[in-house]
Design an enzyme around this catalytic site. Sequence first.
Site, PDB file in Angstrom:
ATOM      1  N   LYS A  78     -17.135   0.955  76.838  1.00  0.00           N
ATOM      2  CA  LYS A  78     -16.514  -0.012  75.920  1.00  0.00           C
ATOM      3  C   LYS A  78     -15.107  -0.345  76.392  1.00  0.00           C
ATOM      4  O   LYS A  78     -14.389   0.531  76.905  1.00  0.00           O
ATOM      5  CB  LYS A  78     -16.491   0.603  74.508  1.00  0.00           C
ATOM      6  CG  LYS A  78     -15.989  -0.312  73.416  1.00  0.00           C
ATOM      7  CD  LYS A  78     -16.103   0.379  72.046  1.00  0.00           C
ATOM      8  CE  LYS A  78     -15.592  -0.466  70.918  1.00  0.00           C
ATOM      9  NZ  LYS A  78     -15.705   0.207  69.598  1.00  0.00           N
ATOM     10  N   SER A 153     -18.091  -2.362  66.139  1.00  0.00           N
ATOM     11  CA  SER A 153     -17.411  -3.092  67.183  1.00  0.00           C
ATOM     12  C   SER A 153     -17.924  -2.803  68.598  1.00  0.00           C
ATOM     13  O   SER A 153     -17.581  -3.543  69.517  1.00  0.00           O
ATOM     14  CB  SER A 153     -15.914  -2.789  67.134  1.00  0.00           C
ATOM     15  OG  SER A 153     -15.666  -1.413  67.355  1.00  0.00           O
ATOM     16  N   SER A 177     -18.689   2.033  64.217  1.00  0.00           N
ATOM     17  CA  SER A 177     -18.807   1.126  65.369  1.00  0.00           C
ATOM     18  C   SER A 177     -19.747   1.558  66.479  1.00  0.00           C
ATOM     19  O   SER A 177     -20.015   0.765  67.379  1.00  0.00           O
ATOM     20  CB  SER A 177     -17.428   0.874  65.977  1.00  0.00           C
ATOM     21  OG  SER A 177     -16.779  -0.105  65.218  1.00  0.00           O
TER      22      SER A 177
HETATM   23  N1  GLN Z   1     -16.331  -2.034  61.105  1.00  0.00           N
HETATM   24  C1  GLN Z   1     -15.284  -1.085  60.870  1.00  0.00           C
HETATM   25  C2  GLN Z   1     -13.950  -1.776  60.963  1.00  0.00           C
HETATM   26  O1  GLN Z   1     -13.931  -2.925  61.133  1.00  0.00           O
HETATM   27  C3  GLN Z   1     -15.394   0.061  61.805  1.00  0.00           C
HETATM   28  C4  GLN Z   1     -14.892  -0.212  63.155  1.00  0.00           C
HETATM   29  C5  GLN Z   1     -14.993   0.937  64.091  1.00  0.00           C
HETATM   30  O2  GLN Z   1     -15.709   1.906  63.831  1.00  0.00           O
HETATM   31  N2  GLN Z   1     -14.234   0.843  65.163  1.00  0.00           N
HETATM   32  O3  GLN Z   1     -12.913  -1.199  60.857  1.00  0.00           O
END
Ligand code: GLN
Length: 500
Positions: A78, A153, A177
């Site tokens: 990532k 994400s 994410s």
């Molecule tokens: N969707 C969550 C957020 O927007 C989690 C994101 C993540 O785990 N990096 O914060």
Amino acid sequence: MDEGATIRSLVGALRRRESTAVELVDRYLQRIDRLNSSLNCFCETYPERAHAMALQIDQQLAAGDEIGPLAGVPIAVKDNIVTDFGHTRCGSRFLENYQSPYASTAVKRLEQAGAIIIGKTNCDEFGMGSSTEHCAFGAARNPWDITRVPGGSSGGSAAAVAADLCCAALGSDTGGSIRQPAAFCGIVGAKPSYGRVSRYGLVAFGSSLDQIGPLARTVQDAALLLGVLAGVDRHDSTCADRPVPDYVAQIDTPTKPIRIGVPKQFLSDDNDPGVNAAVRDAIAVYRSHGAAIIEIDLPLSEYGIATYYVIAPAEASSNLARYDGIRYGRRAELGSADDLLDLYARSRAEGFGPEVQRRIMLGTYVLSAGYYDAYYKRALQVRRLITEELDAAFAQCDALLGPTAPTVAFGLGEKADPLSMYLCDVYTTIANIAGICAISIPAGFVSIDGKQLPVGIQIQCKAFDEATMFRIARMFEAATDHHTHRPDIDDPAGSTDVAR
Ligand code: GLN
């Protein structure tokens, strides 16, 4: 349907000399060349470096040298996990030209085990989002239906694994994410317990919540990767000094009769009916394998989202203060600024996308004098209560079972208002809040407009009990064939070109 290669099958083929590491790397790079314009899941690849490393592994094999457990396996990383080669942009304009001088512990450990880092994958900016649409370099697409998001994400990592553009990938999980994109793309994604994997070199979002973890095609591959990644690291004081069990060796060993807890709050009528049906089917599978199914009450779990969306932005606002355009990243035109503060403000306004700006403002607000007690301190208190509620649940059962996300993959642009996007995380944030481990595994499909869309179920276990988590996940995988289905994206004519 082609099941796609697993780490096990690739390493086996290399050891048996049925293919070479160079051939493997070439095959994946060609696939990326052919399909990435439809999926936008890779932001960059490292063909020369990958080739050189593959050649080295082929030479070791030819010489009969001992090779690592991931030797020759092409793995993607990532875009918020630093490497000492290529860029690490975190999906942000701010870091468009950033090249890290050092490598993250996770990447170093993968390479020491013989893995070949094939490229970096697209993500929501700094990990803030649930769809991989909030990315400065274009949205990623779901290989099951390219008009839909891959989740986020770590959506680029999930889409790349699902489309067989790499064998496995690293993601990061602050509130879901790794797990939610794994669910949306029909693969396995594991969030380790807080402190299980070093965060050294993971660009910080919410430091008390962030963890690096694997996205893979099977539970076994995810377990193998975590075994390589986990363990104490002197570069991260929050990384636990605890022994790392051999997750793979234990994975098929049944232990005592398993008790699966099903929190009644997790089977909400607000979920897609297909999601609830998959969870009910999974309960039936576990029951038929002798597991005791126990109803659990987690009344505080519904405060997970509210708690998370105070703590995560608060920590983000502090972590992102370093991006001032002087020490890091994009700097606004010097002549345009009245003074130093104005230069910071302009650089940040130019470099950060709207969601990141929203989080910084939200975080600064909940930490400001006058609101700190009402929001941030309160959220920390609720965090403690949620953790205690989960501790009590784990006294009654070995694992909690439920959906990973309330829906299957949604359409690009469909969740335009921030709140509807935040609600995607309703089942994933409590694991980060409490620091426990959790995994999403494929559990079936919902058919929409003639497309098969994957559903994921989530198994959560107490902190540092990844061995049980993998075993319980593996039990389901061994009893079902959901994980063997792959999206049919090999005919690009079937998909419209969506290159950014
Ligand atoms: N969707 C969550 C957020 O927007 C989690 C994101 C993540 O785990 N990096 O914060």
